[in-house]
Structure formats: C-alpha cells, structure tokens
Motif scaffolding. Structure first.
Motif, PDB file in Angstrom:
ATOM      1  N   LYS A   8       0.843  -1.181   0.000  1.00  0.00           N
ATOM      2  CA  LYS A   8       0.000   0.000   0.000  1.00  0.00           C
ATOM      3  C   LYS A   8       0.882   1.236   0.000  1.00  0.00           C
ATOM      4  O   LYS A   8       1.680   1.443   0.896  1.00  0.00           O
ATOM      5  N   THR A   9       0.751   2.054  -1.025  1.00  0.00           N
ATOM      6  CA  THR A   9       1.526   3.285  -1.115  1.00  0.00           C
ATOM      7  C   THR A   9       0.597   4.439  -1.429  1.00  0.00           C
ATOM      8  O   THR A   9      -0.446   4.269  -2.043  1.00  0.00           O
ATOM      9  N   SER A  10       0.994   5.612  -0.999  1.00  0.00           N
ATOM     10  CA  SER A  10       0.189   6.805  -1.239  1.00  0.00           C
ATOM     11  C   SER A  10       0.613   7.460  -2.535  1.00  0.00           C
ATOM     12  O   SER A  10       1.805   7.561  -2.828  1.00  0.00           O
ATOM     13  N   SER A  11      -0.348   7.911  -3.315  1.00  0.00           N
ATOM     14  CA  SER A  11      -0.028   8.608  -4.560  1.00  0.00           C
ATOM     15  C   SER A  11       0.673   9.933  -4.288  1.00  0.00           C
ATOM     16  O   SER A  11       1.327  10.491  -5.156  1.00  0.00           O
ATOM     17  N   LYS A  12       0.535  10.434  -3.053  1.00  0.00           N
ATOM     18  CA  LYS A  12       1.186  11.688  -2.695  1.00  0.00           C
ATOM     19  C   LYS A  12       2.566  11.462  -2.075  1.00  0.00           C
ATOM     20  O   LYS A  12       3.229  12.401  -1.674  1.00  0.00           O
ATOM     21  N   GLU A  13       2.970  10.212  -1.972  1.00  0.00           N
ATOM     22  CA  GLU A  13       4.238   9.882  -1.341  1.00  0.00           C
ATOM     23  C   GLU A  13       5.396  10.473  -2.136  1.00  0.00           C
ATOM     24  O   GLU A  13       5.468  10.342  -3.355  1.00  0.00           O
ATOM     25  N   LYS A  14       6.322  11.144  -1.458  1.00  0.00           N
ATOM     26  CA  LYS A  14       7.471  11.729  -2.134  1.00  0.00           C
ATOM     27  C   LYS A  14       8.429  10.634  -2.593  1.00  0.00           C
ATOM     28  O   LYS A  14       8.511   9.586  -1.974  1.00  0.00           O
ATOM     29  N   PRO A  15       9.197  10.898  -3.664  1.00  0.00           N
ATOM     30  CA  PRO A  15      10.225   9.930  -4.056  1.00  0.00           C
ATOM     31  C   PRO A  15      11.214   9.710  -2.915  1.00  0.00           C
ATOM     32  O   PRO A  15      11.475  10.623  -2.124  1.00  0.00           O
ATOM     33  N   LEU A  16      11.767   8.498  -2.837  1.00  0.00           N
ATOM     34  CA  LEU A  16      12.704   8.191  -1.763  1.00  0.00           C
ATOM     35  C   LEU A  16      13.844   9.189  -1.697  1.00  0.00           C
ATOM     36  O   LEU A  16      14.331   9.533  -0.622  1.00  0.00           O
ATOM     37  N   SER A  17      14.299   9.649  -2.853  1.00  0.00           N
ATOM     38  CA  SER A  17      15.466  10.519  -2.888  1.00  0.00           C
ATOM     39  C   SER A  17      15.238  11.856  -2.194  1.00  0.00           C
ATOM     40  O   SER A  17      16.184  12.592  -1.942  1.00  0.00           O
ATOM     41  N   HIS A  18      13.983  12.216  -1.890  1.00  0.00           N
ATOM     42  CA  HIS A  18      13.697  13.472  -1.214  1.00  0.00           C
ATOM     43  C   HIS A  18      13.634  13.311   0.303  1.00  0.00           C
ATOM     44  O   HIS A  18      13.560  14.303   1.023  1.00  0.00           O
ATOM     45  N   LEU A  19      13.644  12.083   0.794  1.00  0.00           N
ATOM     46  CA  LEU A  19      13.456  11.839   2.218  1.00  0.00           C
ATOM     47  C   LEU A  19      14.772  11.455   2.887  1.00  0.00           C
ATOM     48  O   LEU A  19      15.563  10.698   2.324  1.00  0.00           O
ATOM     49  N   PRO A  20      15.037  11.958   4.096  1.00  0.00           N
ATOM     50  CA  PRO A  20      16.287  11.590   4.760  1.00  0.00           C
ATOM     51  C   PRO A  20      16.291  10.121   5.180  1.00  0.00           C
ATOM     52  O   PRO A  20      15.286   9.589   5.622  1.00  0.00           O
ATOM     53  N   PHE A  21      17.436   9.490   4.998  1.00  0.00           N
ATOM     54  CA  PHE A  21      17.646   8.097   5.400  1.00  0.00           C
ATOM     55  C   PHE A  21      16.587   7.167   4.795  1.00  0.00           C
ATOM     56  O   PHE A  21      15.870   6.468   5.501  1.00  0.00           O
ATOM     57  N   SER A  22      16.495   7.183   3.470  1.00  0.00           N
ATOM     58  CA  SER A  22      15.564   6.312   2.765  1.00  0.00           C
ATOM     59  C   SER A  22      16.264   5.649   1.588  1.00  0.00           C
ATOM     60  O   SER A  22      17.209   6.192   1.027  1.00  0.00           O
ATOM     61  N   GLY A  23      15.756   4.472   1.223  1.00  0.00           N
ATOM     62  CA  GLY A  23      16.216   3.811   0.007  1.00  0.00           C
ATOM     63  C   GLY A  23      17.515   3.057   0.168  1.00  0.00           C
ATOM     64  O   GLY A  23      17.816   2.506   1.228  1.00  0.00           O
ATOM     65  N   VAL A  24      18.311   3.043  -0.886  1.00  0.00           N
ATOM     66  CA  VAL A  24      19.608   2.358  -0.895  1.00  0.00           C
ATOM     67  C   VAL A  24      20.689   3.408  -0.691  1.00  0.00           C
ATOM     68  O   VAL A  24      20.863   4.316  -1.508  1.00  0.00           O
ATOM     69  N   ILE A  25      21.407   3.274   0.399  1.00  0.00           N
ATOM     70  CA  ILE A  25      22.476   4.212   0.769  1.00  0.00           C
ATOM     71  C   ILE A  25      23.773   3.410   0.874  1.00  0.00           C
ATOM     72  O   ILE A  25      23.822   2.375   1.540  1.00  0.00           O
ATOM     73  N   THR A  26      24.819   3.886   0.217  1.00  0.00           N
ATOM     74  CA  THR A  26      26.097   3.184   0.232  1.00  0.00           C
ATOM     75  C   THR A  26      26.953   3.629   1.411  1.00  0.00           C
ATOM     76  O   THR A  26      27.165   4.836   1.611  1.00  0.00           O
ATOM     77  N   ALA A  27      27.435   2.659   2.181  1.00  0.00           N
ATOM     78  CA  ALA A  27      28.438   2.932   3.217  1.00  0.00           C
ATOM     79  C   ALA A  27      29.779   3.016   2.499  1.00  0.00           C
ATOM     80  O   ALA A  27      30.401   2.007   2.188  1.00  0.00           O
ATOM     81  N   LEU A  28      30.227   4.230   2.201  1.00  0.00           N
ATOM     82  CA  LEU A  28      31.308   4.449   1.252  1.00  0.00           C
ATOM     83  C   LEU A  28      32.689   4.127   1.830  1.00  0.00           C
ATOM     84  O   LEU A  28      32.981   4.448   2.984  1.00  0.00           O
ATOM     85  N   ILE A  29      33.525   3.527   0.983  1.00  0.00           N
ATOM     86  CA  ILE A  29      34.926   3.298   1.345  1.00  0.00           C
ATOM     87  C   ILE A  29      35.697   4.614   1.298  1.00  0.00           C
ATOM     88  O   ILE A  29      35.248   5.585   0.691  1.00  0.00           O
ATOM     89  N   THR A  30      36.855   4.644   1.941  1.00  0.00           N
ATOM     90  CA  THR A  30      37.783   5.774   1.841  1.00  0.00           C
ATOM     91  C   THR A  30      39.039   5.304   1.127  1.00  0.00           C
ATOM     92  O   THR A  30      39.782   4.477   1.668  1.00  0.00           O
ATOM     93  N   PRO A  31      39.307   5.794  -0.081  1.00  0.00           N
ATOM     94  CA  PRO A  31      40.527   5.358  -0.794  1.00  0.00           C
ATOM     95  C   PRO A  31      41.786   6.017  -0.223  1.00  0.00           C
ATOM     96  O   PRO A  31      41.781   7.205   0.113  1.00  0.00           O
ATOM     97  N   PHE A  32      42.848   5.231  -0.135  1.00  0.00           N
ATOM     98  CA  PHE A  32      44.168   5.738   0.251  1.00  0.00           C
ATOM     99  C   PHE A  32      45.152   5.429  -0.868  1.00  0.00           C
ATOM    100  O   PHE A  32      45.037   4.399  -1.544  1.00  0.00           O
ATOM    101  N   ASN A  33      46.157   6.289  -1.038  1.00  0.00           N
ATOM    102  CA  ASN A  33      47.182   6.021  -2.051  1.00  0.00           C
ATOM    103  C   ASN A  33      48.293   5.145  -1.483  1.00  0.00           C
ATOM    104  O   ASN A  33      48.232   4.732  -0.316  1.00  0.00           O
TER     105      ASN A  33
END
Length: 328
Positions: A8-33
C-alpha cells in the motif's frame, strides 16, 4: 508464474530521494594512495559513479570508510568533497558517533553545520551506539537524547551494530528514543537479526511511529529485513553492485517477490561472502581488482591475503555467472 504482492503506497508519497535516510544508501569506502594518504581524486571519481548508479545517498566516515583511522583534518576534507556532489536526489550523510557522548556532540554539531563551497549541508548524521563503554539501555536513551538536543534541526540515524560495539539497542529502547526525540528519524539495524527488525517495526507502529525508518545494516539479511518492516539498506556491497541492491528494493515495492527472491539468491555470494574477512578488506580488494581504488587500508587492517584474494575472485566469478552487474 510470478507471485505478485502489492504494497500500500500513497499517490502523494514523495520519491525516496527526497526523504532523509531512505532507500539504498552506500556505506562508502575511503581510498588511500600507496603512501597511505587520502586519495581524493579516487574518492571524488567514485562518488560520481555512485551518484550515477542511482543510489539515494552515501554515508561518509562510517565503519566501511575506516573513520576511526582518520584524522580530523582528513575527515573534514572528505565531508567537504562529498558535499559538492550532493543534490536533491543524492544525499550525503556523515558518521559522527563515538564512545563519548561529549565528543559525539562536538562532532555532530561540527558536521551538521559544515557547508560546502556551494552552501550544501549534510542531510543527516549517523550515530553509532557507544562502543567499548557498553552503556545500559537507560544510558543509551540519555546518550541519544543529549546528541539529538545538540543538533535539533538535523535528522539522525541510530546505528546499532552489537558485534562491533558490545551493546545491543533493544526495540523498547528504540521506541522511547523515537518518542522523545523528533529529529531521530531512523535506525541502521546491523545485528543481522530479522526478528529484531520485526519487533522494532511492530513496537514503533504500536505507538504511531510508522514513519520512523528501519534500514538494514546487514547485506546478507537485507531482503528478509524488508519483509519484516525495513524500508531500505545502508549497504557495503552497493559499493560494488548498486544496481542489484536498487532493483531488490524497487521490485519489493512493486510487490514482485519472485524477482526479489531471484536477485537475493543471485547476489547472496557477495552479500554474505564479503564479510568473511573484516570489513572493508573485502570490498577494497574487489574495487582495486576493478581498478577503482587501491587495496590500501589503515593499520591494524591490512590488504587481503592470497587465500582471501582467491575467495574474493570467486565472488566476482559467481556474480558474473549469476548475471549480477558490477559497477554499472
């Protein structure tokens, strides 16, 4: 025949990308030389790739980013660089948790207020449960209350990872924290226990906190966590297979459980196998093999051994065999 289940979803529901801490979020690596210093060109190039892949955001200075091995100057450089990539559809989050409440407050205030050259602020901070000290449940409640008050306009995601911290935040504790602190809006639940996810979702719904987000923090149980009430993932493997992790969520939201199961099983070799070595050893080896960054880590973490490298090569071979796209 594919089984279809409609959420069940609302037609007024905002896209995930507009909401904080939603969807698929990458825990990013830190590159070192090779000299052991930050590789900012590789970091920025990889951020561009993650943004292009369609993930909804990244966490900078998390466990996968080797935050505890970074200086404050390096941390600032990474956050400022990352904020330059932020848009309404690609959010930057910052890990600010430590085992000291006062230090966590100082770091949280600093990174909540830090602006990029274009005036961008981080969309939120992620605060791990205090490690080593092993506070009681009441201590956790007080810890998060003090942090939340210090940055009352910034969304906060709790990070519960008992295997690293030695303390487990319980569902009833989460309910109390969520009721008393309006800017604590999510939890990254990384215990790998889907029963805990279900108990959290039931308890939160019971007190009218249906909008409080539960994000899987354990890639191997990402799909079961969705079934138990999680609404997304903060993922290590989306460093490597962002499309598969996005497709799992998209198909789940459509109710296409047959496709979800197929993807879950096809990607299970990396979602489970990558963590047979301490994170982020495995993901850095794979990204190095794919010429994204070097294998360099900060001690006491060291690059994969020959035996571990053979296992990681096997994961890449299995992904290809299972038609899971890598870095696309």
């Amino acid at each position: 025949m594919s089984y279809k289940w409609s959420a069940k979803t609302s037609s007024k529901e905002k896209p995930l990308s507009h909401l904080p801490f939603s969807g698929v979020i990458t825990a990013l690596i830190t590159p070192f030389n090779n000299e052991g210093n930050l590789d900012l060109p590789a970091f920025n190039d990889f951020l561009k790739y993650q943004k292009k892949s369609g993930v909804h955001g990244v966490v900078i200075l998390g466990t996968t980013g080797e935050n505890v091995a970074l200086s404050e100057e390096e941390s600032e450089q990474l956050v400022l660089s990352a904020l330059d990539h932020q848009t309404d559809h690609f959010h930057i989050y910052v890990g600010t948790g430590t085992n000291s409440t006062q230090t966590t407050i100082i770091k949280s205030m600093k990174y909540a207020q830090m602006k990029s050259s274009t005036g961008q602020l981080a969309k939120g901070v992620m605060v791990v449960t205090p490690y080593y000290n092993r506070p009681s449940q009441n201590g956790l409640i007080k810890h998060y209350e003090e942090v939340a008050k210090s940055i009352s306009d910034t969304p906060i995601c709790i990070y519960n990872v008992p295997s690293r911290t030695g303390v487990n935040l319980l569902p009833q504790t989460l309910v109390q924290i969520s009721l008393e602190n309006k800017n604590i809006v999510a939890i990254k639940e990384a215990a790998g226990n889907v029963n805990a996810v279900a108990e959290m979702r039931i308890a939160l719904n019971h007190v009218g906190k249906q909008n409080f987000k539960i994000l899987s923090g354990d890639d191997a149980t990402y799909v079961p966590a969705l079934m138990c009430g999680a609404e997304g993932v903060i993922s290590v493997t989306s460093n490597v297979i962002p499309k598969a992790m996005l497709d799992i969520l998209d198909n789940f939201k459509k109710g296409d459980l047959s496709s979800v199961q197929k993807l879950h099983l096809a990607a299970f070799c990396i979602n489970n196998g990558l963590f047979s070595v301490p994170n982020p050893i495995g993901v850095k080896w794979i990204l190095s093999h794919l010429r994204i960054c070097g294998t360099n880590l900060r001690a006491p973490l060291y690059p994969a051994s020959d035996k571990e490298a053979e296992m990681l090569k096997g994961i890449l071979f299995q992904l290809e065999k299972n038609n899971i796209k890598i870095l696309t």
